[in-house]
Scaffold this motif. Structure first.
Motif, PDB file in Angstrom:
ATOM      1  N   MET A   1       0.857  -1.181   0.000  1.00  0.00           N
ATOM      2  CA  MET A   1       0.000   0.000   0.000  1.00  0.00           C
ATOM      3  C   MET A   1       0.893   1.231   0.000  1.00  0.00           C
ATOM      4  O   MET A   1       1.884   1.296   0.703  1.00  0.00           O
ATOM      5  CB  MET A   1      -0.894  -0.042   1.228  1.00  0.00           C
ATOM      6  CG  MET A   1      -1.854   1.121   1.346  1.00  0.00           C
ATOM      7  SD  MET A   1      -3.015   1.393  -0.001  1.00  0.00           S
ATOM      8  CE  MET A   1      -4.149   0.077   0.193  1.00  0.00           C
ATOM      9  N   PRO A   2       0.550   2.244  -0.771  1.00  0.00           N
ATOM     10  CA  PRO A   2       1.356   3.461  -0.815  1.00  0.00           C
ATOM     11  C   PRO A   2       1.356   4.193   0.528  1.00  0.00           C
ATOM     12  O   PRO A   2       0.497   3.971   1.367  1.00  0.00           O
ATOM     13  CB  PRO A   2       0.678   4.313  -1.880  1.00  0.00           C
ATOM     14  CG  PRO A   2      -0.478   3.565  -2.371  1.00  0.00           C
ATOM     15  CD  PRO A   2      -0.570   2.274  -1.658  1.00  0.00           C
ATOM     16  N   ASP A   3       2.347   5.059   0.700  1.00  0.00           N
ATOM     17  CA  ASP A   3       2.455   5.833   1.933  1.00  0.00           C
ATOM     18  C   ASP A   3       1.322   6.839   2.089  1.00  0.00           C
ATOM     19  O   ASP A   3       0.969   7.218   3.190  1.00  0.00           O
ATOM     20  CB  ASP A   3       3.789   6.577   1.984  1.00  0.00           C
ATOM     21  CG  ASP A   3       4.958   5.633   2.140  1.00  0.00           C
ATOM     22  OD1 ASP A   3       4.745   4.519   2.651  1.00  0.00           O
ATOM     23  OD2 ASP A   3       6.061   6.005   1.743  1.00  0.00           O
ATOM     24  N   HIS A   4       0.775   7.296   1.005  1.00  0.00           N
ATOM     25  CA  HIS A   4      -0.270   8.312   1.036  1.00  0.00           C
ATOM     26  C   HIS A   4      -1.345   7.919   0.031  1.00  0.00           C
ATOM     27  O   HIS A   4      -1.024   7.467  -1.061  1.00  0.00           O
ATOM     28  CB  HIS A   4       0.321   9.679   0.683  1.00  0.00           C
ATOM     29  CG  HIS A   4      -0.583  10.802   1.035  1.00  0.00           C
ATOM     30  ND1 HIS A   4      -1.564  11.240   0.187  1.00  0.00           N
ATOM     31  CD2 HIS A   4      -0.685  11.553   2.153  1.00  0.00           C
ATOM     32  CE1 HIS A   4      -2.222  12.241   0.769  1.00  0.00           C
ATOM     33  NE2 HIS A   4      -1.706  12.444   1.946  1.00  0.00           N
ATOM     34  N   PRO A   5      -2.616   8.075   0.355  1.00  0.00           N
ATOM     35  CA  PRO A   5      -3.664   7.618  -0.556  1.00  0.00           C
ATOM     36  C   PRO A   5      -3.660   8.305  -1.913  1.00  0.00           C
ATOM     37  O   PRO A   5      -4.168   7.748  -2.873  1.00  0.00           O
ATOM     38  CB  PRO A   5      -4.957   7.895   0.196  1.00  0.00           C
ATOM     39  CG  PRO A   5      -4.617   8.872   1.244  1.00  0.00           C
ATOM     40  CD  PRO A   5      -3.163   8.644   1.567  1.00  0.00           C
ATOM     41  N   THR A   6      -3.080   9.499  -2.025  1.00  0.00           N
ATOM     42  CA  THR A   6      -3.058  10.160  -3.327  1.00  0.00           C
ATOM     43  C   THR A   6      -2.131   9.439  -4.295  1.00  0.00           C
ATOM     44  O   THR A   6      -2.166   9.702  -5.485  1.00  0.00           O
ATOM     45  CB  THR A   6      -2.631  11.637  -3.210  1.00  0.00           C
ATOM     46  OG1 THR A   6      -1.347  11.701  -2.598  1.00  0.00           O
ATOM     47  CG2 THR A   6      -3.643  12.430  -2.421  1.00  0.00           C
ATOM     48  N   GLN A   7      -1.332   8.507  -3.792  1.00  0.00           N
ATOM     49  CA  GLN A   7      -0.461   7.706  -4.638  1.00  0.00           C
ATOM     50  C   GLN A   7      -1.094   6.358  -4.980  1.00  0.00           C
ATOM     51  O   GLN A   7      -0.503   5.561  -5.685  1.00  0.00           O
ATOM     52  CB  GLN A   7       0.877   7.466  -3.929  1.00  0.00           C
ATOM     53  CG  GLN A   7       1.630   8.729  -3.629  1.00  0.00           C
ATOM     54  CD  GLN A   7       2.830   8.463  -2.730  1.00  0.00           C
ATOM     55  OE1 GLN A   7       3.005   7.381  -2.203  1.00  0.00           O
ATOM     56  NE2 GLN A   7       3.651   9.474  -2.544  1.00  0.00           N
ATOM     57  N   SER A   8      -2.277   6.092  -4.486  1.00  0.00           N
ATOM     58  CA  SER A   8      -2.938   4.810  -4.685  1.00  0.00           C
ATOM     59  C   SER A   8      -3.391   4.646  -6.131  1.00  0.00           C
ATOM     60  O   SER A   8      -4.043   5.530  -6.681  1.00  0.00           O
ATOM     61  CB  SER A   8      -4.153   4.688  -3.768  1.00  0.00           C
ATOM     62  OG  SER A   8      -4.869   3.516  -4.073  1.00  0.00           O
ATOM     63  N   PRO A   9      -3.087   3.505  -6.743  1.00  0.00           N
ATOM     64  CA  PRO A   9      -3.575   3.280  -8.103  1.00  0.00           C
ATOM     65  C   PRO A   9      -5.092   3.106  -8.155  1.00  0.00           C
ATOM     66  O   PRO A   9      -5.696   3.223  -9.205  1.00  0.00           O
ATOM     67  CB  PRO A   9      -2.862   1.994  -8.526  1.00  0.00           C
ATOM     68  CG  PRO A   9      -2.451   1.330  -7.274  1.00  0.00           C
ATOM     69  CD  PRO A   9      -2.259   2.418  -6.255  1.00  0.00           C
ATOM     70  N   ALA A  10      -5.725   2.868  -7.001  1.00  0.00           N
ATOM     71  CA  ALA A  10      -7.176   2.686  -6.951  1.00  0.00           C
ATOM     72  C   ALA A  10      -7.931   4.009  -6.908  1.00  0.00           C
ATOM     73  O   ALA A  10      -9.157   4.019  -7.022  1.00  0.00           O
ATOM     74  CB  ALA A  10      -7.549   1.840  -5.733  1.00  0.00           C
ATOM     75  N   LEU A  11      -7.260   5.119  -6.750  1.00  0.00           N
ATOM     76  CA  LEU A  11      -7.930   6.411  -6.596  1.00  0.00           C
ATOM     77  C   LEU A  11      -8.842   6.775  -7.779  1.00  0.00           C
ATOM     78  O   LEU A  11      -9.897   7.372  -7.556  1.00  0.00           O
ATOM     79  CB  LEU A  11      -6.901   7.511  -6.342  1.00  0.00           C
ATOM     80  CG  LEU A  11      -7.421   8.768  -5.677  1.00  0.00           C
ATOM     81  CD1 LEU A  11      -8.063   8.471  -4.334  1.00  0.00           C
ATOM     82  CD2 LEU A  11      -6.291   9.750  -5.486  1.00  0.00           C
TER      83      LEU A  11
END
Length: 55
Positions: A1-11
């Protein structure tokens, strides 16, 4: 899981149960706070399903 949700591929996947549109961060289950550390598991699962269907 990325460190920050803005880096999530699921966004880019919409998250209807918390009301988050594509590109927006998930909110708490009550909708009062932005989740800062991750996205909902169902959003990640929807992203995986979408990715599999386009391959």
């Amino acid at each position: 899981m990325p460190d920050h949700p803005t880096q999530s591929p699921a966004l880019p996947v919409a998250r209807p149960s918390c009301g988050s549109a594509p590109g927006q961060l998930c909110t708490s289950h009550g909708g009062t706070r932005t989740r800062r550390h991750d996205v909902h598991q169902t959003r990640t699962a929807a992203h995986r399903a979408q990715t599999r269907s386009t391959q």
